[in-house]
Design an enzyme around this catalytic site. Structure first.
Site, short mmCIF file in Angstrom:
data_model
loop_
_atom_site.label_atom_id
_atom_site.label_comp_id
_atom_site.label_asym_id
_atom_site.label_seq_id
_atom_site.Cartn_x
_atom_site.Cartn_y
_atom_site.Cartn_z
N LYS A 122 0.73 -1.24 0.22
CA LYS A 122 0.06 0.08 0.05
C LYS A 122 0.76 1.21 -0.09
O LYS A 122 2.19 1.14 0.21
CB LYS A 122 -0.83 0.03 1.29
N ARG B 101 -10.05 -11.95 1.66
CA ARG B 101 -11.08 -12.90 0.92
C ARG B 101 -10.29 -14.23 0.82
O ARG B 101 -11.14 -15.35 1.07
CB ARG B 101 -11.63 -12.58 -0.53
N ASP C 79 -7.45 -3.67 10.27
CA ASP C 79 -8.14 -4.37 9.35
C ASP C 79 -8.79 -5.74 9.92
O ASP C 79 -8.85 -6.69 9.27
CB ASP C 79 -7.02 -4.55 8.20
#
Length: 515
Positions: free
Chosen positions: A280, A354, A291
C-alpha cells in the site's frame, strides 16, 4: 477480557420523584417546550416557569438533541438544570434511545446527574431506559492506555455518574443487564481495533479471544501446524510473509436447544495489512491495524451473547493473520490451493482478506453444519466509495436472511445496504490459470470480492458484510468518540435475539451455559 467502565461512568436507576439533591438534573422537552407530569413534580411551578423564560431568552426551541443549561432554581434539589430537546412529535416517534443516552452523557460529562426519563405522551419502557443506559456507557469509552500522562480534564466523560429516574426502576435495571452485556462486547471490539499491531499480533489476539472460556464459551485455537494439517492453504499463503504465525479461533456458545444447528459468525482478522508485495501507499497505512474489525466484532458478539446467557447456539470463527512483504511472501501470479480444493491465482496480494475468509468459511460449514453463515470483513475500499462511512455493504444469497439483518441494522442504527450479486461479477474473477483469481479489477470491486467469497459457500443461507467504511476510522457519533467503533456487535446481537433465540423459558435456556 471486558474492560470495566466504572471509572468512566456509573449508572443506577431510581424512581421518578423529587429527592437526591446535588449534581445536575436533566429533563426533556419537545419543540413545544412542554414538560411531563413527573418532571413538573420535580421542578415545581417555579422551576417550570424558569425553563420557559430561559428558553425564550436563549432562543432554545427544543430541537432534537439540543440542550439548555442553567442554574437550578430555588426549591429544586440540584445544582444545575439541563434541558434537553427532543424535537417534533415525528422526531420523538423515531427516537434513538441509545443516541439520546450518549448525547446526555456528553452534556453532563465528569459530573453526577439525575435524568428524568419523562415527557408528555412518552411511554418510557424499561427497554427504552436500558437502551439509554447503553448509549451513555458507549459514549464513556476512551482508549488512552498508552498515554503516559493522562489529563482528566481532556476525558469528556471521566467520573460521570447517572441516576436514571424511571417509573419502574427494578424492571429497568433488569432490562439493562442485557444491554450492559452488549456494551461490554462493543468495548472489547473497540479495544481490539484500537490496539497497535505490535501488541495485538495473531497469537495475542487468539489469547484474548480464548478468555471467553471463562464465560462458558468453548474455545479452540488452531495453530500453524494444525492449519497445515487441515489444509488451509489460502490463509497460510497470506501469513507466510510475516514473522508472526497465523491462528484460527473457533468459539462456541451453546445456549440454545441441544443439537440444534448453530448460527455461524465469521470474521476477517488481519491484524496489520501492509498490502504484502503489492504494498500500500504510505499515507494512511497506519489505519491498517484496524483490518481485523470483522474478527473484533465476532469476539465482542460472543462475549455479549455469553454474558447475557443468550438462548441460542452460535459459533464465532476468526482467521487471524498479518500481511507483510518479505522474501517468503506470496506473490502476484502465485497459485494457491484453498481448503476447499479450489485453486486461486493471486493477482494482488492486497486482496488478502477474501483468502482468509475462504478457508475459515469452508472449515466452519464442513465441521459444524451451521444453519446459516454471516461473515464480516473490512474488505474493500470500493464499498466506502459506494456507501460512505455510515452504511455497511450487505451481500447475500438469501432474501429472508438479508431482510433479517437489515431489520436488526435499523433497530440498532448499525445500518446496512444490500448490494448486488450476479453472474457478471462472478465471471470477473474467472482465471486463465486457476479456478479463480483473487481480484476482478477496479470496477465493481466490492461485488467481485463478494462473488469470490460466495464460491466458498455451499447450499445454505449466507450473508457477507463489507464493513470497511464503518468498522474503523468512522465518523464520530453520540455513542462513539473512538477511532475504532466496534461496529457489528449490536447488530449481530440483535439479529440473534430477534431471530434465533429460544422463545420459551426452559431450565437449559435460563442457565444458558456451555454444554
Amino acid at each position: 477480557m471486558a474492560r470495566d467502565l466504572a471509572n468512566a461512568i456509573t449508572i443506577t436507576f431510581g424512581p421518578l420523584r423529587a429527592g437526591g439533591g446535588g449534581g445536575d438534573l436533566v429533563v426533556f422537552v419537545g419543540d413545544d417546550l412542554a414538560l411531563g407530569d413527573a418532571t413538573l413534580g420535580l421542578l415545581g411551578r417555579t422551576g417550570a416557569d424558569l425553563v420557559a423564560r430561559a428558553a425564550g431568552s436563549e432562543r432554545f426551541k427544543g430541537r432534537s438533541l439540543s440542550a439548555l443549561s442553567l442554574p437550578a432554581p430555588a426549591g429544586v434539589e440540584a445544582a444545575r438544570l439541563t434541558v434537553v430537546g427532543l424535537g417534533s412529535e415525528k422526531d420523538r416517534a423515531g427516537l434513538d434511545w441509545a443516541k439520546l443516552g450518549g448525547f446526555v452523557a456528553g452534556k453532563v460529562s465528569g459530573r453526577t446527574a439525575r435524568v428524568a426519563l419523562d415527557w408528555p405522551g412518552a411511554a418510557v419502557t424499561p427497554e427504552n431506559a436500558a437502551e439509554f443506559a447503553l448509549g451513555a456507557r458507549l459514549r464513556a469509552y476512551s482508549f488512552d492506555r498508552y498515554k503516559s500522562s493522562k489529563k482528566p480534564e481532556s476525558d469528556e466523560t471521566g467520573g460521570t455518574g447517572l441516576e436514571l429516574l424511571v417509573t419502574d426502576p427494578a424492571a429497568a435495571k433488569t432490562a439493562a443487564a442485557a444491554t450492559d452485556a452488549v456494551a461490554e462486547g462493543v468495548v472489547i471490539a473497540r479495544d481490539l481495533i484500537n490496539e497497535p499491531p505490535n501488541v495485538l499480533f495473531p497469537e495475542e489476539f487468539a489469547r484474548r479471544a480464548a478468555e471467553l472460556s471463562s464465560l462458558g464459551v468453548e474455545v479452540e485455537v488452531l495453530d500453524l501446524a494444525r492449519l497445515r494439517e487441515i489444509g488451509m492453504g489460502a490463509l497460510i499463503a497470506v501469513a507466510q510473509g510475516s514473522a508472526r504465525e497465523p491462528r484460527v479461533v473457533v468459539m462456541r456458545w451453546n445456549g440454545g436447544t441441544p443439537g440444534e444447528a448453530p448460527v455461524a459468525l465469521v470474521g476477517k482478522g488481519v491484524v496489520f495489512d501492509s498490502g504484502g508485495v503489492s504494498i500500500k501507499s504510505a499515507g494512511g497505512m497506519e489505519d491498517m491495524k484496524g483490518d481485523m474489525g470483522g474478527a473484533a466484532a465476532v469476539v465482542g458478539t460472543l462475549h455479549a451473547l455469553a454474558t447475557r446467557k443468550a438462548r441460542a447456539n452460535v459459533i464465532g470463527a476468526i482467521g487471524i493473520v498479518e500481511n507483510m512483504p518479505d522474501g517468503a511472501s506470496y506473490r502476484p501470479s502465485d497459485i494457491v490451493t484453498s481448503l476447499s480444493g479450489q485453486t486461486i491465482e493471486v493477482i494482488n496480494t492486497d486482496a488478502e482478506g477474501r483468502l482468509v475468509l475462504a478457508d475459515v468459511l469452508w472449515y466452519v460449514q464442513k465441521t459444524y453444519s451451521p444453519k446459516l453463515m454471516i461473515d464480516l470483513a473490512t474488505l474493500t475500499g470500493a464499498i466506502i466509495v459506494a456507501l460512505g462511512q455510515d452504511l455497511a455493504g450487505l451481500f447475500s444469497n438469501d432474501d429472508a436472511l438479508a431482510a433479517s439483518i437489515t431489520a436488526a441494522g435499523e433497530a440498532t442504527a448499525e445500518k446496512v445496504w444490500r448490494m448486488p450479486l450476479g453472474p457478471q461479477f462472478d465471471k470477473a474473477i474467472d482465471s486463465k490459470f486457476a479456478d479463480m483469481k483473487n481480484t476482478g479489477g477496479r470496477h465493481g470491486g466490492a461485488a467481485t470480492a463478494a462473488a469470490f467469497i460466495k464460491r466458498y459457500v455451499n447450499d445454505l443461507p449466507w450473508a457477507h458484510l463489507d464493513i470497511a467504511g464503518v468498522g474503523m476510522s468512522s465518523s464520530p457519533s453520540e455513542i462513539n468518540r473512538s477511532w475504532g467503533a466496534g461496529w457489528g456487535v449490536r447488530l449481530l446481537d440483535r439479529f440473534v435475539r430477534d431471530n434465533h433465540e429460544t422463545k420459551h423459558e426452559t431450565k437449559a435456556g435460563a442457565e444458558g451455559g456451555a454444554r
